[in-house]
Design an enzyme around this catalytic site. Structure first.
Site, PDB file in Angstrom:
ATOM      1  N   SER A 132      73.352  28.885 -98.344  1.00 30.55           N
ATOM      2  CA  SER A 132      73.710  28.218 -96.823  1.00 30.55           C
ATOM      3  C   SER A 132      72.657  28.551 -96.031  1.00 30.55           C
ATOM      4  CB  SER A 132      75.069  28.635 -96.580  1.00 30.55           C
ATOM      5  OG  SER A 132      76.079  28.327 -97.426  1.00 30.55           O
ATOM      6  N   GLU A 248      82.142  29.297-109.747  1.00 34.64           N
ATOM      7  CA  GLU A 248      82.599  29.699-108.328  1.00 34.64           C
ATOM      8  C   GLU A 248      83.935  29.382-107.944  1.00 34.64           C
ATOM      9  OE1 GLU A 248      79.979  28.521-105.349  1.00 34.64           O
ATOM     10  OE2 GLU A 248      80.235  30.323-104.225  1.00 34.64           O
ATOM     11  N   ASN A 377      87.083  22.541 -98.342  1.00 37.27           N
ATOM     12  CA  ASN A 377      88.050  21.658 -98.921  1.00 37.27           C
ATOM     13  C   ASN A 377      88.067  20.127 -98.329  1.00 37.27           C
ATOM     14  OD1 ASN A 377      89.292  24.059 -99.773  1.00 37.27           O
ATOM     15  ND2 ASN A 377      91.236  24.037 -99.067  1.00 37.27           N
ATOM     16  N   GLU A 378      87.473  19.804 -97.140  1.00 38.48           N
ATOM     17  CA  GLU A 378      86.915  18.445 -97.250  1.00 38.48           C
ATOM     18  C   GLU A 378      86.151  17.816 -98.104  1.00 38.48           C
ATOM     19  OE1 GLU A 378      86.977  20.680 -94.663  1.00 38.48           O
ATOM     20  OE2 GLU A 378      88.934  20.143 -93.657  1.00 38.48           O
TER      21      GLU A 378
HETATM   22  C1  FAD Z   1      83.923  33.551 -95.992  1.00 43.42           C
HETATM   23  C2  FAD Z   1      82.607  32.671 -96.200  1.00 43.42           C
HETATM   24  C3  FAD Z   1      81.799  33.186 -97.329  1.00 43.42           C
HETATM   25  C4  FAD Z   1      80.543  32.590 -97.570  1.00 43.42           C
HETATM   26  N1  FAD Z   1      79.831  33.172 -98.382  1.00 43.42           N
HETATM   27  C5  FAD Z   1      78.483  32.777 -98.560  1.00 43.42           C
HETATM   28  C6  FAD Z   1      77.780  33.134 -99.595  1.00 43.42           C
HETATM   29  O1  FAD Z   1      77.624  34.245-100.147  1.00 43.42           O
HETATM   30  N2  FAD Z   1      76.399  32.704 -99.848  1.00 43.42           N
HETATM   31  C7  FAD Z   1      76.273  31.293 -99.159  1.00 43.42           C
HETATM   32  O2  FAD Z   1      75.220  30.850 -99.275  1.00 43.42           O
HETATM   33  N3  FAD Z   1      76.990  30.714 -98.364  1.00 43.42           N
HETATM   34  C8  FAD Z   1      78.268  31.325 -98.068  1.00 43.42           C
HETATM   35  N4  FAD Z   1      79.193  30.669 -97.364  1.00 43.42           N
HETATM   36  C9  FAD Z   1      78.918  29.418 -96.618  1.00 43.42           C
HETATM   37  C10 FAD Z   1      79.735  28.343 -97.185  1.00 43.42           C
HETATM   38  O3  FAD Z   1      79.434  27.931 -98.363  1.00 43.42           O
HETATM   39  C11 FAD Z   1      79.539  27.289 -95.962  1.00 43.42           C
HETATM   40  O4  FAD Z   1      80.150  27.695 -94.704  1.00 43.42           O
HETATM   41  C12 FAD Z   1      80.398  25.992 -96.412  1.00 43.42           C
HETATM   42  O5  FAD Z   1      79.560  25.425 -97.441  1.00 43.42           O
HETATM   43  C13 FAD Z   1      80.614  24.987 -94.978  1.00 43.42           C
HETATM   44  O6  FAD Z   1      79.258  24.990 -94.334  1.00 43.42           O
HETATM   45  P1  FAD Z   1      78.982  25.085 -92.841  1.00 43.42           P
HETATM   46  O7  FAD Z   1      79.601  26.401 -92.541  1.00 43.42           O
HETATM   47  O8  FAD Z   1      77.793  24.739 -92.588  1.00 43.42           O
HETATM   48  O9  FAD Z   1      80.123  23.936 -92.081  1.00 43.42           O
HETATM   49  P2  FAD Z   1      79.472  22.561 -92.192  1.00 43.42           P
HETATM   50  O10 FAD Z   1      78.921  21.778 -93.204  1.00 43.42           O
HETATM   51  O11 FAD Z   1      78.822  22.333 -90.717  1.00 43.42           O
HETATM   52  O12 FAD Z   1      80.996  21.765 -91.876  1.00 43.42           O
HETATM   53  C14 FAD Z   1      81.735  21.762 -90.625  1.00 43.42           C
HETATM   54  C15 FAD Z   1      82.958  21.117 -90.875  1.00 43.42           C
HETATM   55  O13 FAD Z   1      82.719  19.733 -91.179  1.00 43.42           O
HETATM   56  C16 FAD Z   1      83.098  19.059 -92.508  1.00 43.42           C
HETATM   57  N5  FAD Z   1      82.395  18.346 -93.170  1.00 43.42           N
HETATM   58  C17 FAD Z   1      81.049  18.381 -93.379  1.00 43.42           C
HETATM   59  N6  FAD Z   1      80.624  17.340 -93.999  1.00 43.42           N
HETATM   60  C18 FAD Z   1      81.674  16.440 -94.326  1.00 43.42           C
HETATM   61  C19 FAD Z   1      81.801  15.401 -94.896  1.00 43.42           C
HETATM   62  N7  FAD Z   1      80.772  14.621 -95.584  1.00 43.42           N
HETATM   63  N8  FAD Z   1      83.085  14.685 -95.001  1.00 43.42           N
HETATM   64  C20 FAD Z   1      84.029  15.380 -94.529  1.00 43.42           C
HETATM   65  N9  FAD Z   1      84.007  16.506 -93.682  1.00 43.42           N
HETATM   66  C21 FAD Z   1      82.654  17.269 -93.651  1.00 43.42           C
HETATM   67  C22 FAD Z   1      83.442  20.480 -93.316  1.00 43.42           C
HETATM   68  O14 FAD Z   1      84.513  20.236 -93.996  1.00 43.42           O
HETATM   69  C23 FAD Z   1      83.634  21.405 -92.109  1.00 43.42           C
HETATM   70  O15 FAD Z   1      85.271  21.440 -91.817  1.00 43.42           O
HETATM   71  C24 FAD Z   1      80.343  31.500 -96.758  1.00 43.42           C
HETATM   72  C25 FAD Z   1      81.374  30.995 -95.915  1.00 43.42           C
HETATM   73  C26 FAD Z   1      82.394  31.708 -95.634  1.00 43.42           C
HETATM   74  C27 FAD Z   1      83.271  31.092 -94.625  1.00 43.42           C
END
Ligand code: FAD
Length: 395
Positions: A132, A248, A377-378
């Site tokens: 990420s 994962e 989950n979305e």
């Molecule tokens: C506890 C935790 C541990 C993590 N550990 C790691 C790690 O070790 N390494 C790593 O690389 N990453 C890690 N992550 C990152 C994680 O994979 C991302 O937080 C996750 O994929 C969501 O990305 P974002 O936070 O950028 O949210 P965004 O992508 O910005 O999403 C924001 C909101 O919009 C919604 N959304 C976005 N796009 C869509 C769509 N197309 N349709 C419907 N809804 C949508 C999402 O569901 C969410 O509710 C971790 C995250 C957490 C919370």
């Protein structure tokens, strides 16, 4: 699949439970979950100690082919996950053992397997995941960290975020962009491995509100990585990433952790009297507990189904998405039910008034993590809709 265990399986499963029960006796006070292993030095040393003990028994390579030092079957690994989850015992590196190793076995060259699998098997090398970025989470393929080839090295520049345990992990697996001129953003990405001590890697903590330290930002400034550390082919990293994501998301140890939490709650309801009657006689409480019991059974069955499919190489991406959604949301429901029953005392930590040292409120807060990490989950629901149900794909 056949859910009945053979005598041999039942014996081995019992051995996993017995050993984990022993290991749990050395748990530092307040230790729980991933936070337990990454937050404090004491928790991390306990994790490494458990890893060593499991490695001595050959438990960090269950289900691997014998030629890479493996033993047992993938189902054995499932039983170990149940035992570690139930006793909340670390030792199994979620990134190295659970995710990277099975991915390397499916996608990597012999050379990579021979170089990287032994230190995962021995528990010596711990891993973290650098996928990420500040502007690439759900839209992972939109990442902008670049790797430019110079001779037999790549020079990597960019920023990663939410990197769990990157302040502890010895090595990282990362997804980087090696080609910018592509017709689909999923192309031109490369999956690469590197030492976190490589010059140019800077790890900065992202603290919880309570100052807990699990996550990090990782800055990559002119990080030189040998070309031979690429998994799969240059530009084909998306396929490797998809393989890893399915490992994962099928997270059986968390489901067994819920079983243990549920047992604790049942014990509390049986023992605690209100106005002369045990809570367990209250029809509303009984009803809610019975519903959780049904859901737990369903979650476990789903996870077993996935493990069985993985062991037969019949894994469907949306199977893992389904269990990830169901189990993650169940974890919140279970702990919410517990907090409703415990009342205000459930929110108090480390006091004579707090049942279970306040763990249920900690678990309730932790539970939301599961609905975001590993793909929200979305996003999982979108995957089920198009990959599982054949509904039109949303762009
Ligand atoms: C506890 C935790 C541990 C993590 N550990 C790691 C790690 O070790 N390494 C790593 O690389 N990453 C890690 N992550 C990152 C994680 O994979 C991302 O937080 C996750 O994929 C969501 O990305 P974002 O936070 O950028 O949210 P965004 O992508 O910005 O999403 C924001 C909101 O919009 C919604 N959304 C976005 N796009 C869509 C769509 N197309 N349709 C419907 N809804 C949508 C999402 O569901 C969410 O509710 C971790 C995250 C957490 C919370």
């Amino acid at each position: 699949m056949n859910f009945k265990l053979t005598d041999e399986q039942a014996k081995l499963r019992q051995e996993f439970f017995d050993v984990c029960q022993e290991l749990a006796k050395n748990k530092p006070k307040g230790f729980t979950g991933l936070e337990g292993r990454y937050d404090t030095e004491e928790g991390w040393q306990y994790h490494l100690d458990c890893a060593r003990k499991m490695a001595q028994r050959g438990w960090l390579c269950l289900g691997w082919p014998k030629e890479y030092g493996g033993q047992g079957t993938r189902m054995d690994k499932v039983f170990l996950a149940e035992a570690t989850g139930y006793y909340d015992v670390p030792g199994v590196d979620v990134f190295g053992v659970d995710m990277l190793a099975p991915t390397l076995l499916e996608t990597a060259s012999d050379e990579i397997k021979r170089e990287f699998l032994p230190s995962i098997r021995s528990g010596e090398r711990q891993w973290c995941e650098l996928w990420s970025e500040p502007n690439a989470g759900s839209d992972l393929a939109g990442l902008t960290t670049t790797a430019v080839r110079k001779g037999d090295e790549y020079v990597i520049n960019g920023q990663k975020t939410w990197s769990t345990g990157a302040h502890r992990g010895h090595w990282a697996f990362a997804l980087v962009r090696t080609q910018t001129n592509v017709d689909r953003k999923q192309k031109g990405l490369t999956f690469i491995l590197f030492d976190m001590k490589t010059p140019g890697v800077t790890v900065k903590p992202l603290y919880y509100m309570n100052r807990g330290h699990l996550y990090n930002e990782v800055f990559l400034d002119d990080v030189h990585v040998p070309v031979k550390n690429v998994v799969g082919k240059e530009g084909d990293g998306w396929q490797v990433t998809q393989a890893l994501a399915s490992f994962e998301r099928s997270n059986l140890n968390s489901i067994m952790a819920m079983h243990k939490q549920f047992e604790m709650l049942i014990g509390y309801c049986n023992e605690t009297k209100v106005e002369g009657q045990p809570l367990a006689k209250n029809p509303i409480i009984r009803n809610r507990l019975a519903q959780i019991a049904c859901d737990l059974m369903a979650a476990r069955t789903l996870a077993y189904r996935i493990a069985d499919a993985q062991s037969k190489h019949q894994m469907l991406a949306f199977d893992a998405s389904a269990v990830k959604i169901f189990a993650g949301e169940l974890w919140s429901r279970l702990n919410m039910t517990a907090l409703d029953i415990l009342g205000v005392y459930g929110q108090v930590e480390l006091s004579k008034w707090s049942p279970f040292e306040g763990f249920f409120q900690t678990w309730y807060q932790q539970s939301f993590v599961w609905n975001i990490s590993m793909g929200t989950n979305e996003i999982q629901r979108n995957i089920i809709a198009w990959a599982g149900l054949g509904l039109p794909r949303m762009k």
